[in-house]
Scaffold this motif. Structure first.
Motif, short mmCIF file in Angstrom:
data_model
loop_
_atom_site.label_atom_id
_atom_site.label_comp_id
_atom_site.label_asym_id
_atom_site.label_seq_id
_atom_site.Cartn_x
_atom_site.Cartn_y
_atom_site.Cartn_z
N ASP A 12 0.99 -1.26 -0.14
CA ASP A 12 -0.06 0.14 -0.36
C ASP A 12 0.82 1.28 0.10
N ILE A 13 2.12 1.65 1.27
CA ILE A 13 2.96 2.36 0.87
C ILE A 13 3.41 2.80 -0.68
N LYS A 14 3.56 1.80 -0.51
CA LYS A 14 4.83 1.35 -2.15
C LYS A 14 3.95 2.48 -3.63
N ILE A 15 2.52 1.86 -3.04
CA ILE A 15 1.29 2.27 -4.34
C ILE A 15 1.07 3.62 -4.06
N LEU A 16 1.20 4.32 -2.93
CA LEU A 16 1.10 5.88 -2.28
C LEU A 16 1.66 6.74 -3.22
N ASN A 17 3.11 5.95 -2.97
CA ASN A 17 4.02 6.74 -2.83
C ASN A 17 4.82 7.13 -4.53
N VAL A 28 -1.37 -1.03 -14.82
CA VAL A 28 -0.86 -2.65 -15.27
C VAL A 28 1.10 -1.29 -14.80
N GLU A 29 1.02 -0.28 -15.15
CA GLU A 29 2.69 0.04 -15.06
C GLU A 29 2.69 0.05 -12.89
N LEU A 30 2.14 0.39 -12.52
CA LEU A 30 1.94 0.96 -11.36
C LEU A 30 1.99 -0.82 -10.33
#
Length: 162
Positions: A12-17, A28-30
């Motif tokens: 989740d933190i990586k996604i938010l960052n 798809v890139e995310l």
């Protein structure tokens, strides 16, 4: 909020960052960057939106290139800090698109406003006809922004790992 923060895992933190760095990234890139499947990534993003960790996605524009040459910070003092008076001012000031940010402060000043105008004349009109005439306002002090050295509309995730 503390309980909700605990529900965030490293993905989740990586996604938010990633999203705060590049809000236009494809799902798809995310998913590839955070190393999960695209459907799982989309579910997580939707969950983060539903839990209000993600409040929106905007393009960051260059005001000067668009003809908005003046940025002013206004320090506003009210006649009283009674909740009703604060609400009256907040409701009034929210009507003006020139006011891009409004922050209630603790201390000598009650509110800090960030105001963007096309030019100095437009700002002066806003100041004299709207801001100084606002209900419950006792003082207004302004500072003209000469240049912005740093303006990051993001959360400093880097500090979480120190």
């Amino acid at each position: 909020m503390k309980n909700e923060k605990k529900k965030l895992d490293n993905i989740d933190i990586k996604i938010l960052n990633e999203l705060q760095s590049n809000g236009s990234i494809s799902n798809v890139e995310l998913a590839n960057i955070v190393n999960i499947s695209p459907p799982s990534c989309l579910r997580r993003v939707k969950s983060l939106e539903n839990r209000n960790f993600i409040r929106g996605c905007n393009a960051i524009l260059n005001p000067e290139l668009l003809g908005f040459k003046v940025t002013v910070f206004a320090y506003v003092g009210l006649e009283s800090q009674a909740e009703n008076d604060l609400q009256i001012f907040e409701n009034y000031i929210s009507l003006f698109p020139e006011v891009r940010e409004c922050h209630m402060l603790v201390g000598e000043i009650d509110f800090l406003l960030k105001i963007i105008a096309k030019d100095w004349d437009d700002f002066q009109i806003f100041l004299t006809k709207n801001l100084t005439q606002a209900p419950k306002v006792s003082t207004v002090k302004t500072s003209l922004n000469i240049r912005s050295i740093k303006s990051l509309p993001s959360v400093p995730f880097e500090t979480m790992f120190n």
